[in-house]
Design a protein around this motif. Structure first.
Motif, PDB file in Angstrom:
ATOM      1  N   UNK A 255       8.660   1.087  -6.907  1.00  0.00           N
ATOM      2  CA  UNK A 255       9.579   0.505  -7.888  1.00  0.00           C
ATOM      3  C   UNK A 255       9.118  -0.870  -8.348  1.00  0.00           C
ATOM      4  N   UNK A 256       8.393  -1.591  -7.512  1.00  0.00           N
ATOM      5  CA  UNK A 256       7.834  -2.882  -7.900  1.00  0.00           C
ATOM      6  C   UNK A 256       6.510  -2.726  -8.649  1.00  0.00           C
ATOM      7  N   UNK A 257       6.004  -1.512  -8.749  1.00  0.00           N
ATOM      8  CA  UNK A 257       4.711  -1.290  -9.393  1.00  0.00           C
ATOM      9  C   UNK A 257       3.552  -1.784  -8.567  1.00  0.00           C
ATOM     10  N   UNK A 258       3.710  -1.834  -7.251  1.00  0.00           N
ATOM     11  CA  UNK A 258       2.708  -2.420  -6.371  1.00  0.00           C
ATOM     12  C   UNK A 258       1.873  -1.351  -5.673  1.00  0.00           C
ATOM     13  N   UNK A 259       0.615  -1.692  -5.418  1.00  0.00           N
ATOM     14  CA  UNK A 259      -0.205  -0.892  -4.521  1.00  0.00           C
ATOM     15  C   UNK A 259       0.236  -1.204  -3.100  1.00  0.00           C
ATOM     16  N   UNK A 260       0.542  -0.195  -2.316  1.00  0.00           N
ATOM     17  CA  UNK A 260       1.085  -0.410  -0.986  1.00  0.00           C
ATOM     18  C   UNK A 260       0.007  -0.537   0.073  1.00  0.00           C
ATOM     19  N   UNK A 261       0.180  -1.509   0.952  1.00  0.00           N
ATOM     20  CA  UNK A 261      -0.694  -1.705   2.106  1.00  0.00           C
ATOM     21  C   UNK A 261       0.176  -1.599   3.351  1.00  0.00           C
ATOM     22  N   UNK A 262      -0.121  -0.634   4.218  1.00  0.00           N
ATOM     23  CA  UNK A 262       0.761  -0.261   5.314  1.00  0.00           C
ATOM     24  C   UNK A 262       0.020  -0.263   6.650  1.00  0.00           C
ATOM     25  N   UNK A 263       0.761  -0.452   7.719  1.00  0.00           N
ATOM     26  CA  UNK A 263       0.191  -0.271   9.055  1.00  0.00           C
ATOM     27  C   UNK A 263      -0.140   1.200   9.278  1.00  0.00           C
ATOM     28  N   UNK A 264      -1.258   1.422   9.955  1.00  0.00           N
ATOM     29  CA  UNK A 264      -1.699   2.783  10.234  1.00  0.00           C
ATOM     30  C   UNK A 264      -0.961   3.312  11.456  1.00  0.00           C
ATOM     31  N   UNK A 265       0.334   3.525  11.265  1.00  0.00           N
ATOM     32  CA  UNK A 265       1.204   4.016  12.330  1.00  0.00           C
ATOM     33  C   UNK A 265       2.336   4.794  11.669  1.00  0.00           C
ATOM     34  N   UNK A 266       2.966   5.753  12.378  1.00  0.00           N
ATOM     35  CA  UNK A 266       4.134   6.420  11.796  1.00  0.00           C
ATOM     36  C   UNK A 266       5.216   5.400  11.468  1.00  0.00           C
ATOM     37  N   UNK A 267       5.963   5.587  10.353  1.00  0.00           N
ATOM     38  CA  UNK A 267       5.938   6.774   9.495  1.00  0.00           C
ATOM     39  C   UNK A 267       4.855   6.768   8.420  1.00  0.00           C
ATOM     40  N   UNK A 268       4.215   5.596   8.175  1.00  0.00           N
ATOM     41  CA  UNK A 268       3.316   5.488   7.028  1.00  0.00           C
ATOM     42  C   UNK A 268       2.081   6.357   7.159  1.00  0.00           C
ATOM     43  N   UNK A 269       1.540   6.465   8.365  1.00  0.00           N
ATOM     44  CA  UNK A 269       0.330   7.264   8.542  1.00  0.00           C
ATOM     45  C   UNK A 269       0.575   8.741   8.256  1.00  0.00           C
ATOM     46  N   UNK A 270       1.842   9.157   8.265  1.00  0.00           N
ATOM     47  CA  UNK A 270       2.189  10.542   7.965  1.00  0.00           C
ATOM     48  C   UNK A 270       2.482  10.758   6.480  1.00  0.00           C
ATOM     49  N   UNK A 271       2.587   9.664   5.722  1.00  0.00           N
ATOM     50  CA  UNK A 271       2.982   9.748   4.315  1.00  0.00           C
ATOM     51  C   UNK A 271       1.876   9.355   3.349  1.00  0.00           C
ATOM     52  N   UNK A 272       0.994   8.451   3.786  1.00  0.00           N
ATOM     53  CA  UNK A 272      -0.008   7.851   2.916  1.00  0.00           C
ATOM     54  C   UNK A 272      -1.390   8.389   3.250  1.00  0.00           C
ATOM     55  N   UNK A 273      -2.148   8.747   2.219  1.00  0.00           N
ATOM     56  CA  UNK A 273      -3.565   9.075   2.379  1.00  0.00           C
ATOM     57  C   UNK A 273      -4.354   7.842   1.981  1.00  0.00           C
ATOM     58  N   UNK A 274      -4.979   7.228   2.962  1.00  0.00           N
ATOM     59  CA  UNK A 274      -5.630   5.936   2.742  1.00  0.00           C
ATOM     60  C   UNK A 274      -6.676   6.032   1.627  1.00  0.00           C
ATOM     61  N   UNK A 275      -6.578   5.119   0.676  1.00  0.00           N
ATOM     62  CA  UNK A 275      -7.497   5.094  -0.451  1.00  0.00           C
ATOM     63  C   UNK A 275      -7.103   5.995  -1.587  1.00  0.00           C
ATOM     64  N   UNK A 276      -6.004   6.752  -1.419  1.00  0.00           N
ATOM     65  CA  UNK A 276      -5.540   7.662  -2.471  1.00  0.00           C
ATOM     66  C   UNK A 276      -4.235   7.157  -3.083  1.00  0.00           C
TER      67      UNK A 276
END
Length: 332
Positions: A255-276
């Protein structure tokens, strides 16, 4: 007497306001049904809803609802919860006042609602595992913010705008990278925004930073609609409590139009494909500095990740899916 008429006299004069949880998981997706005057779906209080003989309680309820349920044992209760209240005795680094509030909520739930609940709905399978005796349903959050254009990534002028939109319950998470962020902010080419006010770590109270005081939910939604950022930051310690959190941070970044940078841990590691559709960083804080600098230096990559992140947010948070879930459950 109708169910609403029976409840109306019990409601407190100052009912609790609609919470973000209620908006995201119920009220916005079900807005059309809730707007039908005299329809089968009724608002009993901001976070409690009724449909025929069913009550949906979105995390919070009043003493009025508690009293009504005690007097009407035949009412079927669906309870929604999005925090792992059963992980509070773990080492989580959560603020003491926050833990106390959640412990109180858990105690009230265990006494007043758990013995009566027909089912539990949650965005976390970890939370649902605490209820082997009940019917359980997994429900991802709805994307209730509009998705903006991404033209701000094409502007070569001005600072790279970073946003950390976590609440005070994420202060220990922010502390993972606060020293590195402070070093980055020594460069005027970056600007950091948070919503932590005076609670922000001292090292981040810098001239090229903005720390909004914690906002009401309505005010925050207005801020989201009016603000654009280049990079959204979501560091997260791999604690049991954090691993039960939902995808809402990803939706905020979209919603902010931002590229997201997340910790490589659940829940993000289950939702984000790094570099995609975002980037994942390890526990080493230096990796965050490297990733932020890469995104700052490569606007095409940053915009692509922001765009794909919006696509992931739209897929995860599809409003029609959440509406269909509740309509099916309530028989609408």
């Amino acid at each position: 007497m109708s169910l609403w008429g029976d409840m109306a006299g019990l409601l407190p004069e100052r009912a609790r306001k609609e919470t973000p949880t209620t908006s995201i998981y119920f009220a916005v997706p079900m807005a059309d049904d809730l707007a039908r005057a005299g329809g089968p779906l009724q608002v009993l209080e901001p976070n409690v809803f009724a449909c025929a003989n069913q009550h949906v309680i979105m995390r919070h309820w009043s003493k009025a609802t508690q009293k009504y349920l005690a007097e009407h044992p035949g009412v079927e209760i669906t309870y929604f919860i999005d925090d792992d209240l059963w992980a509070l005795d773990q080492e989580n680094g959560l603020p003491e006042a926050y833990v106390e509030r959640l412990q109180k909520l858990k105690a009230q739930f265990e006494v007043h609602l758990r013995p009566r609940a027909a089912r539990i709905v949650s965005p976390s399978a970890q939370i649902l595992a605490h209820f082997p005796e009940l019917e359980t349903e997994l429900l991802a959050p709805a994307m209730i913010h509009p998705l903006p254009p991404l033209d701000h990534h094409d502007d070569p002028e001005g600072a790279i705008r970073l946003v950390f939109c976590g609440t005070a319950s994420h202060l220990a998470d922010l502390a993972l990278i606060s020293d590195q962020l402070a070093d980055l902010l020594g460069n005027e080419g970056f600007h950091l925004t948070t919503f932590l006010g005076r609670q922000v770590p001292a090292e981040l109270q810098l001239p090229n930073s903005t720390h909004h005081a914690p906002q009401s939910w309505a005010h925050y939604r207005e801020t989201v609609a009016a603000s654009r950022f280049h990079i959204g930051l979501a560091p997260m310690r791999p604690t049991q409590f954090n691993q039960a959190r939902s995808a809402t941070r990803l939706l905020d970044h979209a919603a902010f139009g931002a590229a997201g940078l997340y910790s490589d841990t659940p829940p993000f590691s289950q939702l984000i494909e790094c570099g995609v559709d975002g980037m994942l960083a390890g526990r080493e804080a230096a990796g965050w500095t490297k990733a932020i600098r890469q995104l700052a230096d490569e606007p095409a990559l940053r915009r692509r990740l922001a765009s794909e992140g919006q696509g992931t947010a739209a897929r995860i948070g599809e409003l029609g899916r959440v509406r269909q879930f509740w309509r099916g459950l309530l028989g609408l």
